[in-house]
Design a protein around this motif. Structure first.
Motif, short mmCIF file in Angstrom:
data_model
loop_
_atom_site.label_atom_id
_atom_site.label_comp_id
_atom_site.label_asym_id
_atom_site.label_seq_id
_atom_site.Cartn_x
_atom_site.Cartn_y
_atom_site.Cartn_z
N GLN A 1 12.54 54.31 -13.80
CA GLN A 1 11.10 54.00 -13.72
C GLN A 1 10.28 55.28 -13.61
N GLY B 1 9.04 53.12 -1.14
CA GLY B 1 8.61 51.76 -0.80
C GLY B 1 8.26 51.64 0.67
N ASP B 2 8.50 52.71 1.45
CA ASP B 2 8.19 52.69 2.88
C ASP B 2 6.70 52.98 3.06
N VAL B 3 5.91 51.92 3.08
CA VAL B 3 4.46 52.10 2.97
C VAL B 3 3.74 52.07 4.32
N ASP C 1 16.54 59.79 -6.17
CA ASP C 1 16.44 58.40 -5.70
C ASP C 1 17.82 57.77 -5.83
N ARG D 1 3.10 55.15 -3.67
CA ARG D 1 3.70 53.88 -3.29
C ARG D 1 4.47 53.29 -4.47
N LYS D 2 5.72 52.88 -4.22
CA LYS D 2 6.49 52.19 -5.26
C LYS D 2 5.90 50.81 -5.49
N PRO D 3 6.05 50.18 -6.62
CA PRO D 3 6.69 50.73 -7.82
C PRO D 3 5.78 51.73 -8.54
N SER E 1 18.50 54.74 -6.39
CA SER E 1 18.53 53.64 -7.36
C SER E 1 18.40 54.16 -8.78
N ASP F 1 12.57 60.07 -3.11
CA ASP F 1 12.60 58.78 -2.40
C ASP F 1 12.87 59.07 -0.92
N ASP G 1 21.90 47.00 -8.59
CA ASP G 1 21.00 48.14 -8.36
C ASP G 1 19.54 47.70 -8.48
N MET H 1 17.69 52.31 -11.28
CA MET H 1 16.49 51.70 -11.85
C MET H 1 15.24 52.49 -11.47
N ALA H 2 15.18 52.93 -10.20
CA ALA H 2 14.02 53.70 -9.75
C ALA H 2 13.95 55.04 -10.49
N LEU I 1 13.67 51.96 8.29
CA LEU I 1 14.20 51.09 7.24
C LEU I 1 15.59 51.54 6.82
#
Lengths: 205, 121
Positions: free
Chosen positions: B17, B83-85, B9, B103-105, B11, B54, A12, B13-14, A39
């Motif tokens: 965060q 993260g899609d910047v 999200d 914008r991630k992170p 993830s 996300d 992950d 982890m995300a 994406l």
């Protein structure tokens, strides 16, 4: 049966780190093509070199491909970023970048475009992967490993001696275009310890 | 008053965060969603008056969530964290009704800056 080298949390974490890095590469590709980049979620797989080509999902339509390799060093281990474009993608890029009109041999123009597109994608992904993993990653120039060939004809001698490998597959598609390419980040088995350690440190932070 | 906050999200982890980046002492009741389908369900049931969303997710992506929020006139404030910047991604989500794009992170400073700018604290 190949053992998967990452646990669920590490997988992950790697997926999220690659998600951020691929987003920056998507921005770079969007600037290069003036199109909207769709994406997808990075796919993480464990495989062996001889099965790598057949594991490529998105560009595996039985047609011909163009591909380039960019070596990078991660914790003193040589890894590779492989970018594979369908033939239709390169033809599409020829049109959107106006190279069809240039008076240079077609195959030279396509090779130049392959390397430029590879640069736009993997050369912008790798520094951001390094930043996200908080590990220095150095990389060299990309080189062609196949032009107008089938997936099984790609020249991947550099990874042929690897045992198991971890592949992170990131698909880029251009909205309203035939363009479709895969960026593969390939980590050899000797890098697994370093990779899992980096992921664990990141998760502990 | 406690704010129902949804963190959507795919993830884990995300999601962690974002949780770690929340302002200290902010009075929120957090619900987590791992894809857009879970996310829109949570918004429909009032668990997401504030949503951190996300974009690239399985089942249903963030764009589709924003479209449904708009179509169904669901009452929520959505801040996209992605993260899609690409500049075009930012424009699209703002057109679909997102308040802002981070914008991630993500980190505490970025989130605090946006929440403070819109008077959401």
């Amino acid at each position: 049966m190949i053992e998967f080298p990452l646990d669920d949390d590490q997988k992950d974490c790697l997926q999220e780190v690659c998600n951020v890095a691929m987003g920056v590469a998507g921005e770079s590709l969007a600037a290069f093509t003036h199109a909207f980049v769709e994406l997808s979620i990075p796919k993480i797989r464990s495989t062996i070199p001889s099965e790598l080509a057949s594991s490529l999902g998105c560009v595996n339509d039985g047609g011909r491909v163009y591909a380039a390799v960019q070596p990078f060093t991660f914790k003193q281990v040589e890894c590779f970023a492989l970018t594979v474009f369908t033939q239709a993608s390169i033809d599409d890029l020829m049109t959107v970048t106006g190279r069809e009109e240039l008076e240079i041999p077609l195959e030279d123009a396509k090779r130049d475009l392959l390397l430029k597109a590879c640069n736009a994608i993997s050369s912008s992904c790798l520094p951001n992967l390094s930043h996200a993993l908080e590990i220095p990653i150095s990389f060299s120039e990309p080189y062609s490993c196949g032009e107008c060939v089938t997936l099984s004809e790609l020249v991947l001698n550099d990874i042929a001696s690897w045992g198991q490998l971890l592949s992170v597959e990131i698909n880029y598609h251009l909205e309203d275009h035939p363009f479709n390419c895969d960026l593969l980040l390939l980590f050899p088995d000797v890098s697994f310890n370093g990779l899992t350690q980096a992921l664990n440190e990141l998760m502990a932070f | 008053m406690t704010i129902p906050l949804l963190i959507c999200d795919d993830s884990n982890m995300a999601r962690k965060q974002v949780t770690k980046s929340l302002p200290d002492g902010w009075d929120v009741d957090i619900t987590y969603a791992a894809n857009g389908v879970e996310g829109i369900d949570a918004i429909r049931t009032g668990k997401g008056e504030m949503v951190f969303l996300d974009l690239t997710m399985p089942e249903m992506d963030g764009y589709q969530v924003l479209e449904l929020v708009k179509q169904e006139a669901l009452k929520c404030v959505v801040i996209v964290i992605s993260g899609d910047v690409q500049p075009a991604a930012r424009e699209r989500v703002l057109q679909l009704g997102a308040l802002d794009f981070i914008r991630k992170p993500i980190n505490k400073e970025k989130l605090f800056g946006v929440l403070e700018m819109y008077g959401l604290l």
